[in-house]
Design a protein around this motif. Structure first.
Motif, short mmCIF file in Angstrom:
data_model
loop_
_atom_site.label_atom_id
_atom_site.label_comp_id
_atom_site.label_asym_id
_atom_site.label_seq_id
_atom_site.Cartn_x
_atom_site.Cartn_y
_atom_site.Cartn_z
N ALA A 98 44.02 41.04 43.79
CA ALA A 98 43.01 41.91 44.41
C ALA A 98 42.39 41.24 45.63
CB ALA A 98 41.94 42.27 43.38
N MET A 99 42.10 39.93 45.52
CA MET A 99 41.48 39.22 46.63
C MET A 99 42.42 39.16 47.83
SD MET A 99 38.39 38.30 45.96
CE MET A 99 38.27 37.26 47.41
N LEU A 100 43.69 38.87 47.58
CA LEU A 100 44.65 38.76 48.69
C LEU A 100 44.90 40.11 49.35
CD1 LEU A 100 47.24 36.22 47.22
CD2 LEU A 100 45.36 35.79 48.81
N ALA A 101 44.85 41.18 48.56
CA ALA A 101 45.00 42.52 49.13
C ALA A 101 43.79 42.88 49.99
CB ALA A 101 45.18 43.54 48.01
N GLU A 102 42.61 42.45 49.54
CA GLU A 102 41.36 42.75 50.26
C GLU A 102 41.26 41.92 51.53
OE1 GLU A 102 36.74 41.44 49.64
OE2 GLU A 102 37.82 42.15 47.85
N ASP A 103 41.64 40.64 51.45
CA ASP A 103 41.52 39.72 52.58
C ASP A 103 42.66 38.70 52.51
OD1 ASP A 103 40.91 37.89 54.53
OD2 ASP A 103 38.77 37.84 54.09
N PRO A 104 43.75 38.94 53.22
CA PRO A 104 44.90 38.04 53.15
C PRO A 104 44.69 36.71 53.87
CG PRO A 104 45.31 39.82 54.71
CD PRO A 104 44.00 40.13 54.05
N GLY A 105 43.48 36.52 54.43
CA GLY A 105 43.24 35.30 55.20
C GLY A 105 43.03 34.04 54.37
N TYR A 106 42.84 34.18 53.07
CA TYR A 106 42.66 33.00 52.22
C TYR A 106 44.01 32.35 51.98
CZ TYR A 106 37.87 34.45 51.46
OH TYR A 106 36.57 34.79 51.66
N THR A 107 44.04 31.02 52.09
CA THR A 107 45.32 30.30 52.00
C THR A 107 45.34 29.23 50.91
OG1 THR A 107 44.63 28.65 53.63
CG2 THR A 107 45.74 30.65 54.46
N ALA A 108 44.27 29.15 50.12
CA ALA A 108 44.24 28.11 49.09
C ALA A 108 43.24 28.48 48.01
CB ALA A 108 43.87 26.76 49.70
N ALA A 109 43.39 27.83 46.85
CA ALA A 109 42.45 28.06 45.75
C ALA A 109 42.27 26.78 44.94
CB ALA A 109 42.95 29.18 44.83
N PHE A 110 41.03 26.49 44.64
CA PHE A 110 40.68 25.46 43.65
C PHE A 110 40.26 26.20 42.40
CE2 PHE A 110 36.87 23.00 41.96
CZ PHE A 110 37.62 22.31 41.02
N CYS A 111 40.87 25.88 41.28
CA CYS A 111 40.64 26.61 40.04
C CYS A 111 39.87 25.77 39.04
CB CYS A 111 41.97 27.04 39.43
SG CYS A 111 42.98 28.02 40.58
N MET A 112 39.00 26.44 38.29
CA MET A 112 38.14 25.76 37.31
C MET A 112 38.94 24.98 36.29
SD MET A 112 35.40 27.53 34.74
CE MET A 112 36.42 27.61 33.27
N ASN A 113 40.10 25.49 35.89
CA ASN A 113 40.97 24.74 34.99
C ASN A 113 42.42 25.14 35.24
OD1 ASN A 113 41.59 27.11 33.44
ND2 ASN A 113 39.76 26.79 32.19
N ASP A 114 43.32 24.47 34.54
CA ASP A 114 44.75 24.68 34.80
C ASP A 114 45.25 26.04 34.33
OD1 ASP A 114 44.93 22.17 35.93
OD2 ASP A 114 45.48 21.18 34.06
N PHE A 115 44.64 26.60 33.27
CA PHE A 115 45.05 27.93 32.82
C PHE A 115 44.85 28.96 33.94
CE2 PHE A 115 43.75 26.21 28.50
CZ PHE A 115 45.05 26.01 28.07
N ILE A 116 43.70 28.85 34.59
CA ILE A 116 43.40 29.75 35.70
C ILE A 116 44.38 29.53 36.85
CG2 ILE A 116 41.66 30.29 37.46
CD1 ILE A 116 39.54 29.66 35.29
N ALA A 117 44.68 28.25 37.12
CA ALA A 117 45.60 27.93 38.21
C ALA A 117 46.98 28.52 37.97
CB ALA A 117 45.69 26.41 38.37
N VAL A 118 47.42 28.56 36.72
CA VAL A 118 48.71 29.17 36.40
C VAL A 118 48.71 30.65 36.79
CG1 VAL A 118 50.24 29.87 34.50
CG2 VAL A 118 49.31 27.54 34.57
N GLY A 119 47.62 31.35 36.49
CA GLY A 119 47.52 32.76 36.86
C GLY A 119 47.52 32.96 38.36
N VAL A 120 46.83 32.06 39.07
CA VAL A 120 46.80 32.15 40.54
C VAL A 120 48.20 31.93 41.11
CG1 VAL A 120 45.89 31.09 42.64
CG2 VAL A 120 44.38 31.47 40.68
#
Length: 342
Positions: free
Chosen positions: A237-259
């Motif tokens: 949803a975030m990338l569809a709304e604003d494709p300008g983001y190029t990176a993510a720091f995730c609270m934990n590894d489970f979340i990072a897997v989803g990203v």
């Protein structure tokens, strides 16, 4: 003639044999607080082996009870808490501390329930694992003088002892790995009521603020179902709304897997088009393709350090509270370029 075959060793002799200072030997033999348990045991062993009369202050160590938040321990983070419990058990066994573990819902950690659990376990000390005490429970702990250690927790008022990963600095380092790789628009997927997680948010925001032109956006998660699935949906949803983001720091590894799954589904290459850093270094981090770049938390060390804090608290019930932060170490992976080493 009687020769003195073996003179009684002096404290200086014990210090030399143990490889420590005389003052350290003196403090250990006087049973003073502030000496690590490993050093204490080593000195007492050397003293006993060489015939130095050691006063047996009290061989028995009061028991400890670990209460663990059942939602975390039985959900996705079970592997995280399993390692902490291993460290707690190992530390308690080394110290000959009677030790029990109980699962409890965090909303049931009232003074009555906690007091009953401690009485049943015949425990003097309380380890709260993954639980931030309510104001009511905190007041009861302070009024009763119950030795308490927050494990993977922090007391913002520093009235209770605690040990945790260096959440602020770990998050700062994780985000800096992304900014060093050239990313300037970075997402942070997070969500929790816990003080430890708020520290990760602060670390993320501080790292963003340290880089001119960098922009960070918090993406709050509700954790109503699977963390990975929710992170996947929110990232798409975030990338569809604003494709300008190029990176993510995730609270934990489970979340990072989803990203990672969402970014790949959106047609972005990792790490060329989108970089990701997780946190905790859970087993799932080695199962992704590419391997997840993350931050390692030594969970067993948290448990052992918590026991050391409890033993110090047993020796001095009135000492100021202490909080110990364990370093969080970057783990290289394929979701951030080779600038991991910068």
């Amino acid at each position: 003639m009687n020769e003195t075959k073996s003179k009684r060793p002096r404290q200086a002799d014990i210090a030399s044999l143990a490889g420590v200072s005389v003052s350290t030997v003196s403090r250990v033999l006087a049973n003073e607080p502030g000496i690590s348990e490993n050093v204490r045991r080593h000195i007492l062993k050397v003293a006993a082996e060489h015939g130095y009369p050691v006063k047996t202050v009290s061989e028995s160590v009061p028991g400890g009870l670990a209460l663990i938040a059942s939602d975390g321990a039985t959900g996705g983070l079970s592997v995280f808490y399993e390692s902490i419990v291993e460290g707690l058990r190992a530390g308690a066994a080394e110290a000959s501390m009677p030790f029990e573990v109980r699962l409890v819902r965090e909303d049931r950690t009232t003074p009555d329930v906690v007091g009953e659990y401690m009485q049943t376990a015949d425990a003097e000390g309380l380890f709260l694992v993954g639980i931030d005490p309510s104001d009511t429970l905190r007041a009861w702990l302070e009024e009763t003088g119950t030795p308490t250690v927050l494990v993977n927790g922090t007391d913002p008022r520093l009235r209770l002892d605690g040990v945790s990963p260096s959440n602020f600095f770990g998050a700062y380092e994780a985000t800096s790995r992304l900014t060093k790789a050239g990313h300037r628009r970075i997402l942070h997927l997070t969500g929790s009521h816990r003080h430890t997680i708020r520290e990760r948010v602060r670390g993320f925001e501080a790292a963003i603020a340290a880089v001119p032109g960098a922009e960070g956006r918090l993406v709050p998660l509700t954790f109503q179902g699977s963390a990975s699935r929710e992170a996947h949906e929110r990232t798409l949803a975030m990338l569809a709304e604003d494709p300008g983001y190029t990176a993510a720091f995730c609270m934990n590894d489970f979340i990072a897997v989803g990203v990672l799954e969402a970014v790949t589904e959106a047609g972005r290459r990792v790490p060329e088009d989108f970089a990701i850093v997780g946190f905790d270094d859970l087993p799932c981090a080695v199962m992704t393709n590419p391997r997840l770049s993350t931050m390692r938390v030594d969970r067993a060390a948290l448990g052992r350090e918590a026991v050391s804090l409890m033993l110090s608290r047993y020796r001095d019930r009135t000492a100021p509270a202490r909080h110990i932060c364990q370093a969080v170490v970057p783990v290289a992976g394929g979701t951030v370029p080779d600038t991991d080493k910068l």
